[in-house]
Design an enzyme around this catalytic site. Structure first.
Site, PDB file in Angstrom:
ATOM      1  N   CYS A 127       0.826  -1.208   0.000  1.00  0.00           N
ATOM      2  CA  CYS A 127       0.000   0.000   0.000  1.00  0.00           C
ATOM      3  C   CYS A 127       0.859   1.257   0.000  1.00  0.00           C
ATOM      4  CB  CYS A 127      -0.908   0.017   1.220  1.00  0.00           C
ATOM      5  SG  CYS A 127      -1.863  -1.481   1.465  1.00  0.00           S
ATOM      6  N   GLU A 152       5.419 -14.096 -13.468  1.00  0.00           N
ATOM      7  CA  GLU A 152       4.981 -12.811 -12.933  1.00  0.00           C
ATOM      8  C   GLU A 152       4.181 -11.996 -13.940  1.00  0.00           C
ATOM      9  OE1 GLU A 152       8.088 -11.113  -9.658  1.00  0.00           O
ATOM     10  OE2 GLU A 152       8.877 -11.348 -11.680  1.00  0.00           O
ATOM     11  N   ASN A 211      -0.788   1.500   6.074  1.00  0.00           N
ATOM     12  CA  ASN A 211      -0.010   0.490   5.360  1.00  0.00           C
ATOM     13  C   ASN A 211       0.492  -0.500   6.390  1.00  0.00           C
ATOM     14  OD1 ASN A 211       1.575  -0.978   3.640  1.00  0.00           O
ATOM     15  ND2 ASN A 211       3.209   0.535   3.477  1.00  0.00           N
ATOM     16  N   GLY A 212       0.234  -1.792   6.164  1.00  0.00           N
ATOM     17  CA  GLY A 212       0.691  -2.814   7.095  1.00  0.00           C
ATOM     18  C   GLY A 212      -0.442  -3.716   7.527  1.00  0.00           C
ATOM     19  N   GLU A 259      15.161 -17.619 -11.935  1.00  0.00           N
ATOM     20  CA  GLU A 259      14.763 -16.222 -12.147  1.00  0.00           C
ATOM     21  C   GLU A 259      13.990 -16.079 -13.450  1.00  0.00           C
ATOM     22  OE1 GLU A 259      14.387 -12.038 -11.775  1.00  0.00           O
ATOM     23  OE2 GLU A 259      14.532 -13.726 -10.386  1.00  0.00           O
ATOM     24  N   HIS A 293      14.917 -37.153 -13.129  1.00  0.00           N
ATOM     25  CA  HIS A 293      14.433 -37.570 -11.812  1.00  0.00           C
ATOM     26  C   HIS A 293      12.987 -37.133 -11.580  1.00  0.00           C
ATOM     27  CE1 HIS A 293      18.306 -39.109 -10.444  1.00  0.00           C
ATOM     28  NE2 HIS A 293      18.864 -38.042 -11.006  1.00  0.00           N
ATOM     29  N   ARG A 342       3.836   0.174  -6.738  1.00  0.00           N
ATOM     30  CA  ARG A 342       3.862  -0.696  -5.567  1.00  0.00           C
ATOM     31  C   ARG A 342       2.781  -1.773  -5.633  1.00  0.00           C
ATOM     32  NH1 ARG A 342       6.669   2.024  -1.245  1.00  0.00           N
ATOM     33  NH2 ARG A 342       5.465   0.934   0.344  1.00  0.00           N
ATOM     34  N   LYS A 378      10.147 -14.668 -13.804  1.00  0.00           N
ATOM     35  CA  LYS A 378       9.762 -13.530 -14.649  1.00  0.00           C
ATOM     36  C   LYS A 378       8.584 -13.902 -15.549  1.00  0.00           C
ATOM     37  CE  LYS A 378      12.147 -10.450 -13.095  1.00  0.00           C
ATOM     38  NZ  LYS A 378      11.806 -11.143 -11.867  1.00  0.00           N
ATOM     39  N   LYS A 383       5.022  -4.289  -5.685  1.00  0.00           N
ATOM     40  CA  LYS A 383       6.458  -4.077  -5.872  1.00  0.00           C
ATOM     41  C   LYS A 383       7.228  -4.237  -4.577  1.00  0.00           C
ATOM     42  CE  LYS A 383      10.228  -2.926  -8.047  1.00  0.00           C
ATOM     43  NZ  LYS A 383      10.853  -3.900  -8.951  1.00  0.00           N
ATOM     44  N   TRP A 432      -3.643  -2.411  -1.317  1.00  0.00           N
ATOM     45  CA  TRP A 432      -3.454  -3.764  -1.835  1.00  0.00           C
ATOM     46  C   TRP A 432      -4.059  -4.698  -0.808  1.00  0.00           C
ATOM     47  CZ3 TRP A 432      -0.997  -8.496  -0.911  1.00  0.00           C
ATOM     48  CH2 TRP A 432      -0.747  -9.281  -2.032  1.00  0.00           C
TER      49      TRP A 432
END
Length: 613
Positions: A2, A493, A102-103, A486, A509, A27, A490, A608, A74
């Site tokens: 947020c 995401e 925020n939190g 990575e 395996h 964010r 990506k 973010k 968010w």
């Protein structure tokens, strides 16, 4: 996550609030809102909307005031909706107070039950609303807004940053911080509040960062800060190095595209003190480094997400080049298991924002176990992680707005390689001639990156074939396995294609069972000691009818054929190969997402900066 913006200004605060929220869109959020205190009546007026800040801007046109707070939310408690959007308000008995937050308030259910007994009704599903009602309860008992907020904060458990205004106190804004970022911007007889400096860059560069436990009161009398013990304190005022141009999109279509192509400059800036020197020294990591680093016998790296992948690459470097035993932990898991502290451990935290809640908590846990020497690798010089560490290395990547990290990742790798060289030199596992060679490779790195980025047209063509797939496998060996991880992250995401990464030797395996014509396999094929073994793995994929997308060094002798697509990189970077090989994976994900039409910079469900656990 947020975002918070607050303004006490000589001019209409509403456009400033909206501009600040737009700067914080990166964010991640699902709704937005603002509240202002009308100049004449001092009454509180709100505007809230689900969706983008642009919608809030439309519905708030015509509003004017000199004091206001605003928020991008968010969702953590309650679905995205107007009723759950901030600011939240509590009214009654001649007083109204509104809050942005925020939190997470961990004990909100207990507080909610008590407030209901006191007659308060709840209009949202959020934990935030308890802050508004709790503060209102203290206000109606006769306390000031400042002391009401302080009394409320004393009852809250969790991590939070909050800002409040009320109709009883004209032109007064009170804010508090515990475990979530909050800063104050200073102008000419005006003040600004925000979650990060990017929201304020168009208004001021003079910034004061609040410490945990601080409450701040902003009014026409000025700025007053009290610490957790209620003592009046002064926090340093610094000049932010962030520029307005740095957070603008410029000629690019998306921030992710911009940030991919900023990597040569970001790496050059990050390595400026290294590549311009004739030798590496411990002082690159802070004034205490020369006393601490020679005594390090073990390294513990704590990180999340993309930063965890950078840390995983670093483990290979630190152990194979410097000979330092290294452990890499997912920060969000580390403090929830019993672990054995190792003497003479250097704890390294890695974070783009320096405000990642899980990483901060993991660092505090490590310190509580007696591992007090801490190095932060971070992109934000004023961040909480930097302030919590006695050693630091700043990755000078500039603002990274796209949720999917690109230049922050490669600059973290550059920082880790610098540390590897320093540790190798201190432990005599690197000769003077090897140091000279590696420094030359670092100087060449920005040009090598530029050469890889020139392959974009070829990668764009591959994306057309790739975009119709629903699943993908990524393969790498050795130090390139974290790069495969990575690359898979990506793709997940921003394109929403399910992707998994495996060490290529693990293929038979289990994962080989998934391979068929509809399961593309992306392979990283550097010219190293494992290349022949990797080729055998690729043959296993081909034999099962799998389609291969191979990013290879120029001299690996892997030929394109039916179902085998090969893009050859123009440089072979030796130890620095992981930095080059991640670039085509970034471009592939970006162009696949473009073909699919997803929101590249703000992918669904993601934020973010993860400032809550």
């Amino acid at each position: 996550m947020c975002g918070i913006v607050g303004v006490l200004s000589r001019q209409n605060c509403v456009p400033i609030l909206i501009d600040g929220l737009k700067k914080l869109e990166y964010r991640g959020y699902d709704s937005a809102g603002l509240a202002i205190q009308l100049d004449d009546s001092h009454a509180i007026e709100r505007a809230r909307s689900v969706g983008r800040v642009a919608e809030l801007e439309t519905i708030s046109k015509g509003l004017e005031a000199h004091l206001g707070i605003a928020h991008t939310r968010w969702a953590t408690h309650g679905v995205p909706s107007e009723r759950n959007a901030h600011p939240h308000i509590s009214t009654g008995q001649g007083v109204a107070v509104t809050v942005v937050h925020n939190g997470i308030i961990e004990n909100h259910e207990d507080i909610r039950r008590q407030l209901r007994v006191d007659g308060y009704q709840f209009n949202s599903d959020t934990d935030t609303e308890v802050i508004a009602h709790l503060t209102h309860k203290h206000l109606k008992s006769g306390l000031s807004l400042l002391t009401s907020v302080q009394a409320s904060v004393a009852q809250l458990e969790g991590a939070f940053a909050i800002a409040l205004i009320c109709d009883r106190e004209p032109a007064t804004l009170v804010a508090a911080k515990k475990g979530a970022p909050l800063l104050v911007g200073l102008g000419q007889d005006e003040y600004f509040l925000a979650s990060d400096a990017s929201a304020l860059v168009s208004q001021t560069k003079m910034i004061t960062y609040l410490e945990d436990g601080d409450t701040v009161c902003i009014s026409p009398k000025g700025l007053a800060i009290q610490d957790a013990q209620g003592r009046v304190v002064e926090r340093p005022v610094i000049e932010s190095q962030l520029s307005a141009d740095a957070v603008e999109l410029g000629p690019y279509d998306h921030y992710m595209q911009k940030e991919i192509f900023e990597q040569p400059g970001a790496i050059a800036a990050t390595l400026e003190m290294v590549s311009n020197a004739s030798a590496v020294t411990p002082e690159l990591f802070g004034t205490e480094a020369a006393a601490i680093l020679p005594n390090v016998q073990h390294i513990l790296i704590l990180a999340c997400g993309t930063s965890f992948h950078a840390a995983s690459v670093a483990r290979y470097w630190l152990e194979s080049i410097a000979g330092v035993p290294t452990t890499v932990e997912i920060a969000s898991e580390y403090r929830y298991r019993k672990s054995v502290p190792i003497p003479d451990t250097l704890v390294i935290t890695v974070s783009q924002s320096g405000e990642t809640a899980d990483t901060l908590a993991a660092l505090e846990h490590a310190k509580s176990l007696g591992m007090t020497n801490a190095l932060s690798i971070c992109n934000v010089p004023e961040s909480a992680l930097i302030r919590a560490s006695n050693l630091r290395f700043l990755t000078r990547a500039g603002p990274e707005i796209g949720v999917a990290s690109t230049k922050a990742f490669t600059t973290q790798l550059a920082a880790f390689f610098t540390l590897t060289m320093v540790m190798a030199k201190l432990r005599a596992t690197m000769t003077a001639e090897q140091e000279k060679t590696l420094l030359a490779q670092l100087r060449h790195l920005p040009l090598a990156i530029q050469n890889v980025l020139s392959l974009e047209p070829e990668i764009k063509a591959l994306a057309q074939r790739f975009a119709s797939k629903r699943h993908a496998l990524f393969l790498g060996r050795g130090v390139h396995f974290p790069i495969a991880q990575e690359g898979a992250l990506k793709l997940k995401e921003i394109s929403y294609i399910h992707a998994e990464a495996y060490a290529a030797g693990e293929l038979k395996h289990g994962p080989l069972a998934l391979v068929d014509a509809d399961m593309p396999v992306v392979a990283i094929a550097p010219k190293d000691t494992l290349i022949e073994k990797l080729k055998s793995n690729l043959q296993e994929v081909k034999a099962r009818g799998g389609e291969l997308y191979i990013f290879a060094d120029r001299d690996t002798r892997i030929e394109a054929s039916e179902g085998v697509h090969v893009i050859n990189l123009l440089d072979h970077a030796g130890h620095l190969s992981p930095i080059l090989h991640v670039l085509p994976l970034q471009l592939l994900s970006y162009h696949v997402a473009l073909v699919k039409g997803t929101d590249v910079d703000k992918p669904r469900n993601l934020a973010k900066s993860v400032t809550v656990e």
